[in-house]
Write an enzyme that holds these catalytic residues in place. Structure first.
Site, PDB file in Angstrom:
ATOM      1  N   CYS A  82      -1.098   2.016   0.854  1.00 19.14           N
ATOM      2  CA  CYS A  82      -1.418   1.129  -0.258  1.00 19.14           C
ATOM      3  C   CYS A  82      -1.771   1.970  -1.493  1.00 19.14           C
ATOM      4  CB  CYS A  82      -2.515   0.136   0.113  1.00 19.14           C
ATOM      5  SG  CYS A  82      -2.617  -1.253  -1.054  1.00 19.14           S
ATOM      6  N   HIS A 191       0.343  -2.548   4.279  1.00 16.97           N
ATOM      7  CA  HIS A 191      -0.784  -2.189   5.153  1.00 16.97           C
ATOM      8  C   HIS A 191      -0.342  -2.242   6.617  1.00 16.97           C
ATOM      9  CE1 HIS A 191      -4.223  -2.237   2.316  1.00 16.97           C
ATOM     10  NE2 HIS A 191      -3.457  -3.076   1.631  1.00 16.97           N
ATOM     11  N   GLU A 193      -2.115  -1.638   9.199  1.00 17.43           N
ATOM     12  CA  GLU A 193      -3.200  -2.181  10.020  1.00 17.43           C
ATOM     13  C   GLU A 193      -3.292  -3.701   9.938  1.00 17.43           C
ATOM     14  OE1 GLU A 193      -5.167  -1.827   6.020  1.00 17.43           O
ATOM     15  OE2 GLU A 193      -3.599  -0.779   7.139  1.00 17.43           O
TER      16      GLU A 193
END
Length: 210
Positions: A82, A191, A193
């Site tokens: 990011c 992202h 995650e």
């Protein structure tokens, strides 16, 4: 032995989900800003949320630019995510009250610009177009990933490793750079995650390269 990864802790956002994801795919994870730990780890994960220039200021306060540069000089892998990916470029057009605006790290040639789209920020799931031969996107090149951003590099003007970078793109109003692989340096605008199984597979792919 499972690879060791340092998640660089320089005050940029909540990184607990990053740590949990890395542990899920088998990494030995340490969340720290300790210089020696960051240099010794098999992989360095550079997170980042918020504004580009504020992120750069915090990164400099933690000696992040020197850590990243030293690892890359010795061929040690680094992954930026990011805004932690955006700061690897030359700079950003994002407005800031920080004067003078700190430049980016300059590992990728190009500038981060505001997305030219009817709706900004770009928030949600989007498909990516994986670059030819991408190792990072192996097995997940046709999947969707989770994005939250208003700025992105619209193009990569070149890498700094001496090789030919692998560029993955996505679209939101216009085509932009979603991921880059350039020797030991890699980064994603999305992202991992927050991207479910596809994100976990991407990070597992990265771990296999360490």
């Amino acid at each position: 032995m499972n690879p060791s990864v340092v998640v660089l802790d320089y005050g940029s956002g909540n990184v607990r989900s990053v740590v949990r994801m890395l542990q899920r795919v088998g990494a030995r994870v340490t969340l720290t800003a300790d210089r020696q730990a960051a240099l010794d780890a098999d992989g360095l994960y550079v997170p980042g949320v918020g504004a580009f220039h504020a992120c750069m200021t915090a990164l400099r306060a933690a000696s992040g630019p020197e850590l990243i540069a030293q690892r890359l000089r010795s061929g040690r892998p680094v992954l930026g995510v990011c805004v932690g990916f955006q700061v690897l470029f030359d700079g950003s057009t994002e407005p800031t009250s920080i004067q003078p605006p700190p430049p980016g790290l300059g590992h990728f040639a190009g500038v981060v610009e505001r997305l030219d789209a009817p709706v900004v920020p770009h928030m949600g799931w989007s498909h990516v177009t994986a670059g030819a031969g991408s190792r990072l996107l192996a097995g997940v090149g046709a999947e969707r990933f989770y994005f939250v951003h208003s700025y992105a590099a619209r193009r990569l003007l070149g890498g700094r490793s001496g090789g030919e970078p692998t560029v993955t793109t996505a679209e939101h109003g216009t085509t932009f750079v979603a991921a880059v692989e350039d020797g030991p340096l890699a980064g994603t605008q999305f992202h991992p995650e927050k991207s479910g199984d596809a994100g976990a597979q991407l990070v597992e792919n990265w771990l296999r390269s360490l």
